[in-house]
Design a protein around this motif. Sequence first.
Motif, PDB file in Angstrom:
ATOM      1  N   MET A  37     -13.766  54.752  44.548  1.00 46.08           N
ATOM      2  CA  MET A  37     -13.818  53.754  43.469  1.00 46.08           C
ATOM      3  C   MET A  37     -14.017  54.436  42.099  1.00 46.08           C
ATOM      4  O   MET A  37     -13.530  53.954  41.071  1.00 46.08           O
ATOM      5  N   GLY A  61     -10.599  45.771  46.013  1.00 43.97           N
ATOM      6  CA  GLY A  61     -11.332  45.976  44.755  1.00 43.97           C
ATOM      7  C   GLY A  61     -12.654  45.223  44.735  1.00 43.97           C
ATOM      8  O   GLY A  61     -13.701  45.781  44.357  1.00 43.97           O
ATOM      9  N   SER A  76     -10.870  54.975  40.235  1.00 45.52           N
ATOM     10  CA  SER A  76     -10.057  53.782  39.956  1.00 45.52           C
ATOM     11  C   SER A  76      -9.398  53.870  38.574  1.00 45.52           C
ATOM     12  O   SER A  76      -9.888  54.553  37.676  1.00 45.52           O
TER      13      SER A  76
END
Length: 558
Positions: free
Chosen positions: A449, A415, A452
């Motif tokens: 991402m 992350g 996410s």
Amino acid sequence: MDNLSEALEKLKLASTDSTTDSTESCLDCLLKALANNNTETSMKIQEMGILPLLPSLLNPQSSCTPKVANIIAEVAKTEFMRTPCVDAGLIPPLIQLLNSTDQEVLLQTGRALGNICYDSHSLQAQLINMGVIPTLVKLLGIHSHNTALTEMCLIAFGNLAELESSKEQFATTNIAEELVRLFQKQTEHEKKEMIFEVLAPLAENDVIKLQLVEAGLVECLLEVVAQTVDGEREEDIAQLKTASDLMVLLLLGDESMQKLFEGGKGSVFQRVLSWIPSHNHQLQLAGALAIANFARNDGNCIHMVDTGIVQKLLELLDRHVEEGNVTVQHAALSALRNLAIPVVNKSKMLSAGVADVVLKFLQSEMPPVQFKLLGTLRMLIDTQAEAADQLGTNGKLVERLVEWCEAKDHAGVMGESNRLLSALIRHSKSKEVVRTVIQGGGVKHLVTMATSEHMIMQNEALVALGLIAGLDLVAAEKDFVGASLVSVLHKLLSDERSAPEIKYNSMILICALMGSEPLHKEVQSLAFIDVVAKLTAHENKAVSQQASLTEQRLTAQS
């Protein structure tokens, strides 16, 4: 065993009607038998139904009471006897005996309760509900000169303090003062360790943290550190670790931390600072962790950076590039990360060379160090375009970030790598940085991402992807197609759960992608115009306006 059976029979009779003398001799016989063979004697006591008779013998006025409590303590040493002790109703009369003034009664009662409730959270919770904590704290204050009673209280506190429900009760007593007073009197390592074992779980409570600080525990801890820092005996090393760890724990409370900081002028704060250049790894670790804890508000961070703490931390990290103590590396990076949060500190820390020192740990294979390294760099470049440009064109850094973006076993590292990759683009807004990220294979990770579960990460990814599309769409085109960016954006816009910011930035990105022929074709094939048309009626004004503009663009280029 015949004598035992006889004694048990006599005790049965004595419990209803007998002289104290005959009862005492029966109790002596039982204690002797328990000392010889606890398990067998305990089984016999249970078989003959003696346990339910004992509550009537626990009379505060009787001279037999200490022996009865002692028998219960011995019997309860055996695990299978603990439930029968509870079923026989022994806990309430034992708790009543804690109000006795007879020290032998108190000692044996404490042992009995401790053994019955050993390793049972439900029974310990029952004791707490029956008010045993204030009573024991009071006993510790009254009988602190009695070693055996003191130890009994400490063992009880150690067991009870593990339960969260106990801490609120402890906080209403003067336990902090009593423990600090007792600690100050101790000279033996074992006794200090016993007190430490009570202090550690209690100090997890913020109210008690402050009470301990006000009672003078910190001064005691600093003294222990001074006495043991150069010691080579195992007990010195153990005490140094325990004292410095406890010091760091006290700093986790906001009030206790601020009280010890004293505007950066506190003697405790100054002493902790002196630990960082120490030759002792444990003190270096505690010093760095303490700084990280002091650096929990902007005022403290600004003061510490202005008074040169960054240089101390950088020197410490430099010493550990080769020595490689992972816990010290992690702690020092944690402190730097926290210090870099206030905007006014960022340029000062960059000028001090923080980024260069942090990059020395880029080859670390330890996820905790990787995680803090990434967080520190991300904090440093926030709003700092020049630094973001410099780091974003560092091919080795970008290559490592792309590698860590695939660290599926370490979600935190994965992350943070994604977030730093995005931050380099967002804060530099540089075509060179974009090119470095494209060449390093970072685009596909930013697309991932954007899916996410954390909205903040989705948004950061979309803004970075928008900048890539705006600054060098031609170079990114192949990666965008390969990562199915258009399909991802379609899902984000179609999903009712997507936040307004996500929808807004997705549409901005769609418009930017229209300049690429293959991406334009994908947009047309997925019928984006229908999804966008629905958003023109969105309750969020910015989203509805952007939807209208995007709809016009899609219609014009269809």
